[in-house]
Write a protein that holds these residues in place. Sequence first.
Motif, PDB file in Angstrom:
ATOM      1  N   GLN A 124       4.813   7.514  -5.010  1.00 48.85           N
ATOM      2  CA  GLN A 124       3.266   7.531  -5.569  1.00 48.85           C
ATOM      3  C   GLN A 124       2.365   7.804  -4.612  1.00 48.85           C
ATOM      4  O   GLN A 124       2.568   7.518  -3.229  1.00 48.85           O
ATOM      5  CB  GLN A 124       4.098   5.658  -5.394  1.00 48.85           C
ATOM      6  N   TRP A 125       1.038   7.976  -4.766  1.00 51.17           N
ATOM      7  CA  TRP A 125      -0.242   8.148  -3.374  1.00 51.17           C
ATOM      8  C   TRP A 125      -1.077   6.522  -3.668  1.00 51.17           C
ATOM      9  O   TRP A 125      -1.640   6.795  -5.002  1.00 51.17           O
ATOM     10  CB  TRP A 125      -0.646   9.014  -4.841  1.00 51.17           C
ATOM     11  N   GLN A 126      -1.212   6.666  -3.376  1.00 52.14           N
ATOM     12  CA  GLN A 126      -2.217   5.119  -2.471  1.00 52.14           C
ATOM     13  C   GLN A 126      -3.742   6.122  -1.329  1.00 52.14           C
ATOM     14  O   GLN A 126      -3.654   7.084  -0.863  1.00 52.14           O
ATOM     15  CB  GLN A 126      -1.567   4.877  -1.155  1.00 52.14           C
ATOM     16  N   ASP A 127      -5.090   4.962  -1.576  1.00 55.49           N
ATOM     17  CA  ASP A 127      -5.350   5.777  -0.856  1.00 55.49           C
ATOM     18  C   ASP A 127      -5.950   4.803   0.315  1.00 55.49           C
ATOM     19  O   ASP A 127      -4.366   4.522   1.073  1.00 55.49           O
ATOM     20  CB  ASP A 127      -6.467   5.022  -1.543  1.00 55.49           C
ATOM     21  N   GLY A 128      -6.715   5.104   1.155  1.00 54.07           N
ATOM     22  CA  GLY A 128      -6.461   4.017   2.561  1.00 54.07           C
ATOM     23  C   GLY A 128      -6.546   2.973   2.787  1.00 54.07           C
ATOM     24  O   GLY A 128      -5.802   2.339   3.970  1.00 54.07           O
TER      25      GLY A 128
END
Length: 282
Positions: A124-128
């Motif tokens: 899972q990839w998220q932003d800042g």
Amino acid sequence: MKFCWIIPFFLLQGTEAFLMKNAKAKLCLQASPTPGNLLLEDCNPESAFQDWSWQGDWLLNRGTGSCLSLLRTSTLQTSPCSNLGHTSWDCSNSLLSPLGSSQGYLVANKGGVALSNGQGLKAQWQDGGDQSICEQRAAEQEVHVPAALASTHGYDQRAGNSTLGMGMAQEELEELLWFFRREDASTWNYSVLALSFMAMTLGLVLLAINVVQNRKRKIHMYREAQQAELGAKQALMPQEYSPTEAEEQELAPQDQRSGEVTVQWKDGTVTSLYTERPEDAM
């Protein structure tokens, strides 16, 4: 080499960059200038090599101007976006997977990234702001098409090719560029406002004329009904002597004898029906 920087230069205009932070490792994906390796480092919003942006289905790195690509079977690195080998990515529920491939999802793997079938936090990839990068893609789609269209002329003039990497002909892109054009709409708004005012005025005039005509028609019908009613009443009333006839009757001679028959002619003359006989003749 200069040609490879033309498309990223135009694609980066009007788009917003974001960090790609792994949900489990809490590290951000960073591109290396050479030879295109991918690393997981501490998040640094000021680093251009950790800035990524969606360009349609591509993931573009701001620092290198290259796209996240899957080379050969499982090698992940950045490569020029103009190459045919760049990869389009599908993004759903914070999971990244290559389009048209069943090799798995992009996951964090010992200081780098790899493809795996797991769907846990590593994938899972998220932003800042700890939001899914898929939400960033939805926001970038509104900006991607007009920005990509701006690069059509520079690409075709240098490459001499009528088809771009997006697989669209120049004529189609120019048509889309005209469709997504931006200009001052004040003149058009004023014209529509003036036409609306004229239409409202014309409608009010027609309404007033219709009201007047309806009123005249109703008055005319009312008068005709009154006249018809008056004629019907007069037809039902008994005939009476006129004042002239009454005066003539009053002026008639009053010295008529008993049994005498008189006739009144049209000219008013009254005569006896039988002539008088003298009593001596009797």
